[in-house]
Design an enzyme around this catalytic site. Structure first.
Site, short mmCIF file in Angstrom:
data_model
loop_
_atom_site.label_atom_id
_atom_site.label_comp_id
_atom_site.label_asym_id
_atom_site.label_seq_id
_atom_site.Cartn_x
_atom_site.Cartn_y
_atom_site.Cartn_z
N HIS A 1 -3.46 -5.45 0.83
CA HIS A 1 -2.90 -5.55 2.07
C HIS A 1 -3.01 -7.20 2.05
CE1 HIS A 1 -2.62 -1.74 3.92
NE2 HIS A 1 -3.62 -1.46 3.17
N VAL B 1 -4.70 -15.34 30.30
CA VAL B 1 -3.66 -16.04 29.42
C VAL B 1 -2.36 -15.21 29.50
CG1 VAL B 1 -3.21 -16.90 27.17
CG2 VAL B 1 -5.48 -17.23 27.97
N ASP B 2 -2.69 -14.06 29.10
CA ASP B 2 -1.12 -13.26 29.18
C ASP B 2 -0.39 -13.16 30.55
OD1 ASP B 2 -2.12 -12.75 26.60
OD2 ASP B 2 -3.32 -10.97 27.29
N SER B 3 -1.04 -12.70 31.52
CA SER B 3 -0.14 -12.64 32.86
C SER B 3 0.16 -13.95 33.21
CB SER B 3 -1.04 -12.04 33.94
OG SER B 3 -2.25 -12.58 34.00
N SER B 4 -0.90 -15.23 32.83
CA SER B 4 -0.40 -16.52 33.51
C SER B 4 0.86 -16.93 32.62
CB SER B 4 -1.60 -17.48 33.15
OG SER B 4 -2.78 -16.95 33.95
N GLU C 1 -1.51 -8.88 4.53
CA GLU C 1 -1.50 -9.29 5.75
C GLU C 1 -2.85 -9.50 6.42
OE1 GLU C 1 -1.05 -4.71 5.81
OE2 GLU C 1 -0.96 -6.28 4.80
N CYS D 1 0.82 -1.25 0.09
CA CYS D 1 0.12 -0.03 0.12
C CYS D 1 1.06 1.33 -0.03
CB CYS D 1 -1.03 -0.11 1.21
SG CYS D 1 -2.41 1.03 0.93
N SER E 1 -3.49 -11.53 36.80
CA SER E 1 -5.14 -11.46 36.71
C SER E 1 -5.71 -12.89 36.54
CB SER E 1 -5.45 -10.56 35.22
OG SER E 1 -5.06 -11.23 34.20
N GLY E 2 -4.91 -13.76 36.05
CA GLY E 2 -5.47 -15.09 35.89
C GLY E 2 -5.82 -15.42 34.54
#
Length: 531
Positions: free
Chosen positions: A180, A237-240, A182, A85, A234-235
Site C-alpha cells: 500500500h 476548523v471544518d465548520s469555520s 498510500e 493490493c 461549531s467553532g
C-alpha cells in the site's frame, strides 16, 4: 472542473481515501468513485481530462465469484492503470493471470525488492543490499497473492513470502503493487504515487487550494442560486472554513447558527461569537440549548446512543431556526471525508462502520432543507489549506479538531453538567500547558507538535490523599496524538516535565479530580477519540 484528473475506483478498503489524499498532495485533482462504475461514466471521465486510473484495495478475494470486478473498459481506455493490493489481484485475475490464497500472509511491515527497472520504481528505494538490490520499506495487508502473471506482464517487485509483489505491462501502462503506497508506513509511497501521476500519466500538477477557491465558490453559487443558507457553526476548523467559503460565495444570504449544547470547551461560546460576528462580518445566531441537550442525554451511557441523540437535537434546533428564515432552503455542514469514511458513508458503502457522525447520513424529510456540504470531498489538511487561502487567521485554521458532539463523547458513560464542568477545566489546563512548553529542537510549542490533544473524563473514582485527608474523586485521561491524515495516528511522546505539570495543575486546580493518566494507544487499534 478543467483540471487533469485521476480516477480512483474504490473496492472497499478502509484506506482507499488515503490514495486520494496522496494524489492531491502531488498537486493532481482526483475523484473517488465506486469500483463498479458504468462504461458511460468512464467515457465521460475520459472527455473531462482523465489521465489515469488507480484501483484500490479491498477485504474481498479477487477469485470469489461474487467479488466486485473491475469494469473491462478500464483496460481499454488507453490510460495508465495502477492496481493496489486487491486492485493488483483483480488486474491479474481479469487479464489472464492467477490469484491464490497464500499460506504466507503479510500484515504490517515488509521489505520489498524492486525488480525489472520499471518506470514506476526505477531509482526509488530505501536502501540497497550488499548485492546492489534496491529495497523498499512498505506496509502489506493481504492473505491472497498473484500466483501467475498475466500475459504481457513482467515481475516488478517481490518479497521472500510473496514472489509476485509487483507487476507491470509497460507497453499498455499497467502497473500493480501488492503493498500500500498510500499509507505513511510505506516510506517511499508518496514518491511512487508521484511517479505514477506525473511521469507515467503526464499530469502537470494544477490542483492547488488557491485555485480551488474560485471553483468551489462558483459551484456553491450554481447549487444555491438565489436561496438562503443556514449553517451549523461549531467553532471548529471544518465548520469555520465552510462558513468562510459560503460567505465568500453568497454573502449575507448565509446565516450561521451557533448551538451551545453545554458540551463546549471553556469560554468557547464567547470566543466563537467574537471571532465570527466582529472579525468576519458573518450573520450569526447564538442558541443556548444546554438544558435541551442535557435533558435528552440524562442517564444515557452508550456512545452511539449519545451521538445519535446529539445529532437529532441539532436537527431539532436547526428546524426551529430555519423556520424563522423564510428563504432558507439549504442547511450547510462542515462534513469532511474522514467523517464519511468512519460512518461507512463512502460512495461504495462497502467499508465497515467504525462510529457514526452526527453530520453524516442525510437529513429527515421534516427539515425541508437541502444539504450543502462544500468540504465533503476534502481531507483535514486540505481544509486547513483552504482556510488559509480564504484569509482566515492561523489560530483558527490550525486549531485542533473538536468533535461535533463536543464533550459528550469525551465524557465516558452518562453525561451531566458536573462532569462537563470538571472536564472543561481540566482540558483547558492541558491545552494551556501544551501551548506554553516549547520543544528545544524544533522551537515549536507542543500544541503545534500534536495534531489533536484533549482530556477525557472517566466515570470512576479513585482514592487519593491531599494534605492530611483522604479523597475519593474522579479520574481524567490525557490524550495527544500525532498524525498527517487522521486515518492513522501515533500517541505523542510528550515530555515528562510537561505531563507532570499538567497533572499537578489539574489535581490542584480542579476540585473533584485526584488522578490523571496518559493514553499511549495508537490508531489503530484504538480510535483518536475514546467514544
Amino acid at each position: 472542473m478543467s483540471h487533469q484528473r485521476i480516477l480512483i475506483l474504490d473496492y472497499g478498503s478502509q484506506v482507499t481515501q488515503l490514495i486520494a489524499r496522496r494524489v492531491r498532495e502531488a498537486g493532481v485533482y482526483c475523484e473517488l468513485h465506486p469500483g463498479d462504475v458504468t462504461d458511460e461514466f468512464l467515457k465521460q471521465q475520459l472527455s473531462l481530462g482523465l489521465k489515469g486510473i488507480i484501483l484500490s484495495g479491498s477485504h474481498a478475494s479477487a477469485y470469489d465469484a461474487d467479488s466486485l470486478k473491475v469494469p473491462g473498459l478500464v483496460f481499454e481506455l488507453g490510460v495508465p492503470v495502477l492496481g493496489i493490493c486487491y486492485g493488483m489481484q483483480s488486474m491479474a485475475q481479469q487479464l489472464g493471470g492467477e490469484v491464490s490464497y497464500s499460506d504466507h500472509r503479510e500484515f504490517g511491515y515488509a521489505e520489498v525488492r524492486a525488480r525489472g527497472h520499471t518506470r514506476l520504481l526505477k531509482d526509488i528505494f530505501d536502501f540497497t543490499t550488499p548485492e546492489g538490490h534496491g529495497i523498499l520499506k512498505v506496509w502489506m495487508s493481504h492473505g491472497d497473492s498473484v500466483s501467475q502473471l498475466p500475459p504481457g506482464f513482467k515481475l516488478m517487485a517481490s518479497t521472500e513470502s510473496c514472489p509476485i509483489a509487483g507487476m507491470a505491462d509497460e507497453d499498455r501502462g499497467f502497473y500493480a503493487v501488492q503493498f500500500h503506497p498510500e499509507v505513511t508506513h510505506t516510506v517511499q509511497g508518496q514518491a511512487i504515487l508521484n511517479r505514477f501521476v506525473h511521469d507515467i500519466c503526464g499530469c502537470v500538477g494544477d490542483w492547488t487550494m488557491p485555485s480551488y477557491v474560485d471553483e468551489a465558490i462558483e459551484k456553491i453559487r450554481q447549487q444555491v442560486g438565489d436561496d438562503e443558507v443556514i449553517l451549523g457553526l461549531s467553532g471548529g476548523v471544518d465548520s469555520s472554513v465552510a462558513a468562510a467559503l459560503i460567505h465568500r460565495a453568497i454573502g449575507d444570504r448565509l446565516t450561521c447558527v451557533f448551538v451551545d449544547h453545554g458540551l463546549l470547551r471553556l469560554n468557547e461560546g464567547a470566543q466563537v461569537m467574537e471571532t465570527f460576528a466582529q472579525n468576519m462580518g458573518v450573520k450569526i445566531i447564538h442558541v443556548d440549548a444546554t438544558e435541551q441537550f442535557m435533558g435528552k442525554l440524562a442517564g444515557v451511557a452508550d456512545p452511539e446512543a449519545k451521538r445519535k441523540i446529539i445529532g437529532k437535537e441539532f436537527v431539532e434546533v436547526f428546524q426551529v431556526e430555519a423556520a424563522k428564515l423564510s428563504k432558507a432552503k439549504w442547511l450547510a455542514q462542515g462534513t469532511i471525508y474522514p467523517d464519511v469514511i468512519e460512518s461507512a458513508g463512502a460512495k461504495t458503502g462497502k467499508a465497515v462502520a467504525i462510529k457514526s457522525h452526527h453530520n453524516v447520513g442525510g437529513l429527515p424529510d421534516t427539515l425541508n432543507l437541502k444539504l450543502l456540504e462544500p468540504l465533503r470531498e476534502l481531507f483535514k489538511d486540505e481544509v486547513r489549506k483552504l482556510g488559509v487561502a480564504l484569509g482566515l487567521p492561523p489560530g483558527m485554521v490550525y486549531r485542533h479538531p473538536f468533535p461535533g458532539p463536543g464533550l459528550g463523547v469525551r465524557i465516558l458513560g452518562a453525561v451531566n453538567k458536573e462532569f462537563a464542568d470538571l472536564l472543561r477545566r481540566a482540558d483547558d489546563v492541558f491545552i494551556q500547558e501544551l501551548r506554553n512548553m516549547i520543544d528545544p529542537d524544533t522551537q515549536k510549542s507542543w500544541y503545534d507538535l500534536t495534531s489533536q490533544a484533549f482530556a477525557v473524563f472517566l466515570p470512576v473514582k479513585s482514592v487519593g490523599v491531599m494534605g492530611d485527608g483522604r479523597t475519593y474523586d474522579y479520574v481524567v485521561a490525557l490524550r495527544a496524538v500525532q498524525t498527517s491524515d487522521f486515518m492513522t495516528a501515533d500517541w505523542a511522546p510528550l515530555p515528562y516535565p510537561l505531563l507532570a505539570k499538567v497533572s499537578s495543575r489539574i489535581i490542584n486546580e480542579v476540585r473533584g479530580i485526584n488522578r490523571v493518566v496518559y493514553d499511549v494507544s495508537s490508531k489503530p487499534p484504538a480510535t483518536i477519540e475514546w467514544e
